[in-house]
Design a protein around this motif. Structure first.
Motif, PDB file in Angstrom:
ATOM      1  N   ALA A   1      17.147   3.514   1.046  1.00  0.00           N
ATOM      2  CA  ALA A   1      18.328   4.364   0.881  1.00  0.00           C
ATOM      3  C   ALA A   1      18.081   5.475  -0.143  1.00  0.00           C
ATOM      4  CB  ALA A   1      19.525   3.522   0.450  1.00  0.00           C
ATOM      5  N   VAL A   2      17.211   5.212  -1.124  1.00  0.00           N
ATOM      6  CA  VAL A   2      16.892   6.257  -2.104  1.00  0.00           C
ATOM      7  C   VAL A   2      15.457   6.754  -1.907  1.00  0.00           C
ATOM      8  CG1 VAL A   2      18.556   5.531  -3.839  1.00  0.00           C
ATOM      9  CG2 VAL A   2      16.273   4.514  -3.854  1.00  0.00           C
TER      10      VAL A   2
ATOM     11  N   ASP B   1       8.636  12.439 -11.249  1.00  0.00           N
ATOM     12  CA  ASP B   1      10.065  12.397 -11.557  1.00  0.00           C
ATOM     13  C   ASP B   1      10.845  13.666 -11.227  1.00  0.00           C
ATOM     14  OD1 ASP B   1      10.069   9.837 -12.479  1.00  0.00           O
ATOM     15  OD2 ASP B   1      10.075  10.331 -14.608  1.00  0.00           O
ATOM     16  N   ILE B   2      10.264  14.834 -11.522  1.00  0.00           N
ATOM     17  CA  ILE B   2      11.152  15.998 -11.684  1.00  0.00           C
ATOM     18  C   ILE B   2      11.348  16.871 -10.462  1.00  0.00           C
ATOM     19  CG2 ILE B   2      10.669  16.109 -14.160  1.00  0.00           C
ATOM     20  CD1 ILE B   2       9.005  18.624 -13.631  1.00  0.00           C
ATOM     21  N   CYS B   3      10.628  16.628  -9.384  1.00  0.00           N
ATOM     22  CA  CYS B   3      10.787  17.501  -8.216  1.00  0.00           C
ATOM     23  C   CYS B   3      12.236  17.466  -7.736  1.00  0.00           C
ATOM     24  CB  CYS B   3       9.865  17.057  -7.092  1.00  0.00           C
ATOM     25  SG  CYS B   3      10.167  17.929  -5.544  1.00  0.00           S
TER      26      CYS B   3
ATOM     27  N   TYR C   1       6.024   5.443  -5.569  1.00  0.00           N
ATOM     28  CA  TYR C   1       6.380   5.410  -6.997  1.00  0.00           C
ATOM     29  C   TYR C   1       7.778   4.826  -7.183  1.00  0.00           C
ATOM     30  CZ  TYR C   1       8.045   7.366 -11.465  1.00  0.00           C
ATOM     31  OH  TYR C   1       8.604   7.525 -12.706  1.00  0.00           O
TER      32      TYR C   1
ATOM     33  N   PRO D   1      13.930   1.608 -11.291  1.00  0.00           N
ATOM     34  CA  PRO D   1      14.952   0.584 -11.016  1.00  0.00           C
ATOM     35  C   PRO D   1      15.721   0.877  -9.730  1.00  0.00           C
ATOM     36  CG  PRO D   1      15.419   1.809 -13.065  1.00  0.00           C
ATOM     37  CD  PRO D   1      14.095   2.267 -12.586  1.00  0.00           C
ATOM     38  N   GLU D   2      16.046   2.162  -9.480  1.00  0.00           N
ATOM     39  CA  GLU D   2      16.856   2.450  -8.288  1.00  0.00           C
ATOM     40  C   GLU D   2      16.055   2.188  -7.014  1.00  0.00           C
ATOM     41  OE1 GLU D   2      15.571   4.627 -10.243  1.00  0.00           O
ATOM     42  OE2 GLU D   2      14.937   6.449  -9.197  1.00  0.00           O
TER      43      GLU D   2
END
Lengths: 466, 245
Positions: free
Chosen positions: A114-115, A64-66, A100, A106-107
């Motif tokens: 795109a993400v 998550d945090i990078c 992941y 969800p995104e």
């Protein structure tokens, strides 16, 4: 200070074709892994990924945090040596993060590419197999990351997921299978181990005139030494050094033919094998009724060694329950004045010290080897500050990369170490790690650095006056 | 009711509705992620060494990461200056904004007003530096995606619209405060009828919506990095793996 190697231009796919040989069925059979790619492998891999996320805080948080700040990007020896952008720690980790995002956020489910969310398809699996086996899990990137994101945790998880669907490398699985068969990574059978020890005892007699023993399977000895099997076979000076050390101290010790290896290749593959390989050490200690276990000069052995109490403990049947590294033991003895030393015995050489990654960045072992070398040598020189201690460079072959089919990766990864060593003009590079000792002579030859690789205790025993 | 008034009422209602929905997603999202980080076990000791050997030592190491960005401070000065000013600026701006939320306004928030304003004006400088760096270094450009640029652009736009309100499109503090406190006390009133404020507010909502699902979670996640918060106590006591004791 400029980086020891100039930061390279990005060369896309520079090392995309350098992959390790896949595992052989005969080895996989022995280590509880599927013999081929499992049916429905994509689905199975994502299930395993979910399980890993539930089990490892490190993985969940590091997915998550990078912030992709790039502080780590130019710190990996494999990127510095190859220029392949996927060897930047952040990009290597993104290979896993992109999967992941696709399956666990969800995104990523909604917006896909795109993400930066991608399917775990054949092409992605191939990238994983390539680049997670071009990472030596050396933890160097974690030292520079503002959040301490350790790519080793990510690589280990990716390798475990791949192993669960039947994708792993020949070198690693072969070594683990050998450990289960023979007790050690090199596949030395017990009679040969005993023979080698006998032969080295004769050498010791010839060199020192003393009856210095290299005991094997001796019940009731005080110390069980788990050294890398390479010390018995290739780095025999280090093996003899253990003998001289314990002889000088008057401490009874033994090796075990059931477990004559500390190095743990399970660490490079999955938790089950990490635990099983390490268990042999505790079982051997129980059988031989020793009071303490001492880990020899081996980097990954120590990495797994500090996990022993957790994985295979509690170790309270030992008088000294916690894992001890031979350098800690020797350094403590030095402080007590247990040895008579003549430093001038090493005056013919200028010595430098290479921190193996695991002891330095995962095993808190930074001072002790230096204390031993300083006590044994008059002429000691450190390499550049940004290439030692917690900023040490991997030799280029750690964590299952010491295999010939990826020789260009190994030589490229070893280059920062070679250049830092060259700059010191040292004659001897001492290091307490069997993989470093196997890899660095080839690296130094390749980059034309004239230096001899040695163990730490090799230097000590040269200075010990018996 | 004439058409513009009806339209405005509709807009105000929509804004208020959005604020509540986004607020809910923001809070639930963050609580869920933090719960995830808290509840996921750390099976093995993996402190990056040299590591502190005590719990207070490890806490100090995490505090150093949170407040000083110590790894960057040690090893990457330009990035440290850019990112540290960026985050300190953000913190001051957020604290200054407390005056729109709290009544009565505490003395220390009033004291922060001037420096908070400067932080607001200067904030675009580190933000633009970080954006420039992302483009300028081939390494960061390679790993940057839409979300990485998006987060910076969004923050810069929020700062820009905020600055604009101070100078070009003034909004009365009292109106803003009535609106915000109305929202917080569940007695919503219409927002100030100022387009720049509406834009500023919408951008903040976008940021809040994005926050729990993005790398912005490093704000909470930094406390849960096992390589940093774990003390190295291997020689002292057994570390127990919760799922394989």
């Amino acid at each position: 200070m400029a980086s020891i190697l100039p930061i390279p231009d990005l060369i896309e796919d520079a090392t995309a074709k350098l992959t390790c040989y896949p595992s052989k069925e005969k080895d996989l059979k022995q280590i509880d892994l599927p013999l081929a790619r499992v049916p429905d492998w994509q689905h199975k891999a994502i299930e395993k990924f979910a399980e890993m996320l539930r089990k490892y805080k490190s993985l969940q948080v590091y997915m998550d945090i990078c912030a992709r700040c790039g502080a780590c990007a130019d710190k990996c020896q494999f990127f510095l040596g190859t220029g392949d952008p996927n060897n930047m720690p952040v990009a290597r980790a993104e290979l896993m993060r992109s999967v992941y995002r696709r399956y666990f956020t969800p995104e990523g489910r909604m917006f896909g590419a795109a993400v930066g969310a991608y399917d775990f398809d054949e092409a992605m699996l191939h990238k994983w197999y390539t680049y997670f086996y071009q990472c030596s899990e050396c933890h160097r990137c974690a030292v520079f990351c503002p959040y301490g994101v350790d790519t080793a945790e990510i690589t280990m998880a990716a390798r475990e997921i791949m192993a669960s669907i039947g994708v792993s490398t020949k070198y690693i699985t072969e070594v683990i299978a050998k450990v289960y068969q023979t007790g050690n990574n090199l596949g030395i059978p017990p009679p040969a181990w005993i023979d080698n020890c006998k032969f080295l005892e004769e050498e010791l007699k010839a060199e020192t005139g003393k009856d210095i023993r290299l005991p094997v399977d001796e019940e009731g000895a005080e110390v069980l030494l788990v050294a890398p099997s390479a010390d018995n076979f290739a780095n025999t000076d280090t093996m003899m050094a253990y003998g001289i050390l314990f002889y000088a101290l008057g401490v009874s010790w033994t090796t075990s033919t059931y477990c004559n290896e500390g190095g743990n290749f399970g660490l490079f593959l999955n938790y089950a094998n990490l635990k099983k390989v390490n268990r042999r050490i505790v079982d051997a200690a129980r059988r031989l009724k020793v009071k303490r276990i001492i880990w020899g000069e081996c980097g990954h052995a120590w990495r797994a060694g500090i996990l022993t109490d957790t994985l295979n403990g509690p170790l309270d049947f030992l008088e000294v329950p916690h894992p001890i590294h031979i350098c800690q033991y020797t350094a403590a003895m030095l402080k007590r004045g247990a040895f008579k030393l003549d430093k001038s015995a090493n005056d013919d050489v200028l010595v430098t010290y290479h921190d193996p990654c695991q002891p330095a960045r995962a095993g808190q072992l930074l001072e002790e080897p230096r204390e031993i070398i300083r006590a044994s040598c008059n002429k000691f020189v450190e390499m550049r500050a940004d290439t030692i201690r917690e900023r040490t460079f991997c030799c280029g072959a750690g964590n299952g990369l010491l295999t010939d089919e990826i020789m260009p990766i190994r030589m490229a990864g070893g280059k920062p170490r070679a250049e830092a060593c060259r700059a010191t003009g040292a004659d001897v590079l001492a290091t307490p790690c069997a993989i470093c000792k196997a890899q660095l002579p080839e690296v130094m030859k390749h980059w034309k650095v004239d230096v001899r690789i040695s163990g730490v205790h090799d230097l000590l025993v040269k200075a010990i006056v018996l | 009711m004439d058409t513009p008034t009806a339209l405005w009422n509709l807009t105000a209602g929509a804004l208020i509705g959005m604020a509540y929905i986004v607020g809910l997603i923001f809070i639930v999202g963050i609580v869920y992620r933090i719960y995830l980080y808290l509840s996921t076990p750390a099976p093995l000791p993996i402190a990056t060494t040299p590591a502190p050997t005590t719990v207070p030592g490890a806490a100090a190491r995490v505090a150093g990461d949170v407040f000083l960005f110590q790894n960057l401070l040690k090893y990457d000065k330009p990035l440290w200056i850019g990112s540290w000013l960026f985050h300190v600026g953000l913190a001051l701006i957020l604290l200054r904004h407390l005056r729109y939320v709290l009544y009565p306004v505490p003395g220390w928030v009033i004291d922060l007003q001037t420096i908070g304003m400067y932080a607001g004006f200067l904030f675009p400088i580190p933000a633009l530096y970080l954006l420039w760096r992302r483009f300028a270094l081939k390494r960061t450009l390679y790993v940057s995606g839409i979300p990485d640029f998006g987060a910076l652009v969004l923050l810069a736009a929020i700062a820009g619209s905020g600055i604009l309100m101070k100078y070009a499109a003034h909004v009365y503090l009292v109106d803003v405060k009535a609106f915000v406190i109305g929202l917080l006390t569940f007695h919503p009133v219409a927002p100030p009828a100022q387009p720049v404020f509406i834009v500023h507010f919408l951008l903040v909502l976008a940021l809040m919506l994005y926050f729990p699902f993005s790398k912005l979670m490093h704000a909470g996640g930094i406390f849960f990095s096992p390589t940093r918060y774990q003390p190295y106590k291997t020689l002292e006591r057994r570390y127990v793996n919760p799922w394989d004791p």
